[in-house]
Design a protein around this motif. Sequence first.
Motif, short mmCIF file in Angstrom:
data_model
loop_
_atom_site.label_atom_id
_atom_site.label_comp_id
_atom_site.label_asym_id
_atom_site.label_seq_id
_atom_site.Cartn_x
_atom_site.Cartn_y
_atom_site.Cartn_z
N LYS A 111 1.04 -1.13 0.07
CA LYS A 111 0.14 0.21 -0.13
C LYS A 111 0.99 1.09 0.08
O LYS A 111 1.68 1.38 0.75
CB LYS A 111 -0.87 0.08 1.44
CG LYS A 111 -1.81 1.35 1.25
CD LYS A 111 -2.73 1.15 2.65
CE LYS A 111 -3.84 2.26 2.48
NZ LYS A 111 -4.65 2.16 3.63
N ASN A 113 1.41 5.00 0.57
CA ASN A 113 0.56 6.20 1.18
C ASN A 113 1.56 7.48 0.53
O ASN A 113 2.45 7.92 1.09
CB ASN A 113 0.73 6.38 2.65
CG ASN A 113 0.08 7.03 3.47
OD1 ASN A 113 -0.74 7.99 2.85
ND2 ASN A 113 0.23 7.17 4.49
N ARG A 114 0.87 8.01 -0.25
CA ARG A 114 1.41 9.23 -1.03
C ARG A 114 0.94 10.45 -0.38
O ARG A 114 -0.20 10.99 0.12
CB ARG A 114 0.99 9.55 -2.49
CG ARG A 114 1.48 8.09 -3.21
CD ARG A 114 1.15 8.45 -4.48
NE ARG A 114 1.44 6.81 -5.20
CZ ARG A 114 1.92 6.91 -6.44
NH1 ARG A 114 1.77 7.92 -7.36
NH2 ARG A 114 2.24 5.79 -6.84
N ARG A 115 1.99 11.11 0.06
CA ARG A 115 1.84 12.27 0.97
C ARG A 115 1.81 13.62 0.13
O ARG A 115 2.64 13.72 -0.80
CB ARG A 115 2.72 12.70 1.95
CG ARG A 115 2.88 11.42 3.08
CD ARG A 115 3.84 11.61 3.98
NE ARG A 115 3.72 10.50 5.03
CZ ARG A 115 4.85 9.97 5.69
NH1 ARG A 115 5.83 10.56 5.53
NH2 ARG A 115 4.53 8.94 6.24
#
Length: 126
Positions: A111, A113-115
């Motif tokens: 997964k 998680n693009r910030r």
Amino acid sequence: MADEELEALRQQRLAELQAKHGDTSADPSQQEAKQREAEIRNTILAQVLDQAARARLSNLALVKPDKAKAVENYLIQMARFGQLAGKVSEQGLIEILEKVSQQTEKKTTVKFNRRKVLDSDEEDDY
């Protein structure tokens, strides 16, 4: 005298290491029980599998002992409940291996998680 003391210290150290790692193979009754169980397993597998299937299972045991043990348990259970009609061929063993592989297959997911970056190009100061 020094040799006897040295041997006594070696035996004591060996006993400590076995106790530390939980190795109780020094008990003769447990060794005999394990040997009897292995003989029974081999006898059942010899009755259930043909020669090519036994060879494939022994090769699997060299590479993946856990999976081979699971397949052996599955075959013994099927034999005890009378679900096997005759000897299992190599092709039948391959199908059983696929079933066991599907049941024990570990599924991994990744997964991302693009910030969001606070500095954006839309707010350029000219």
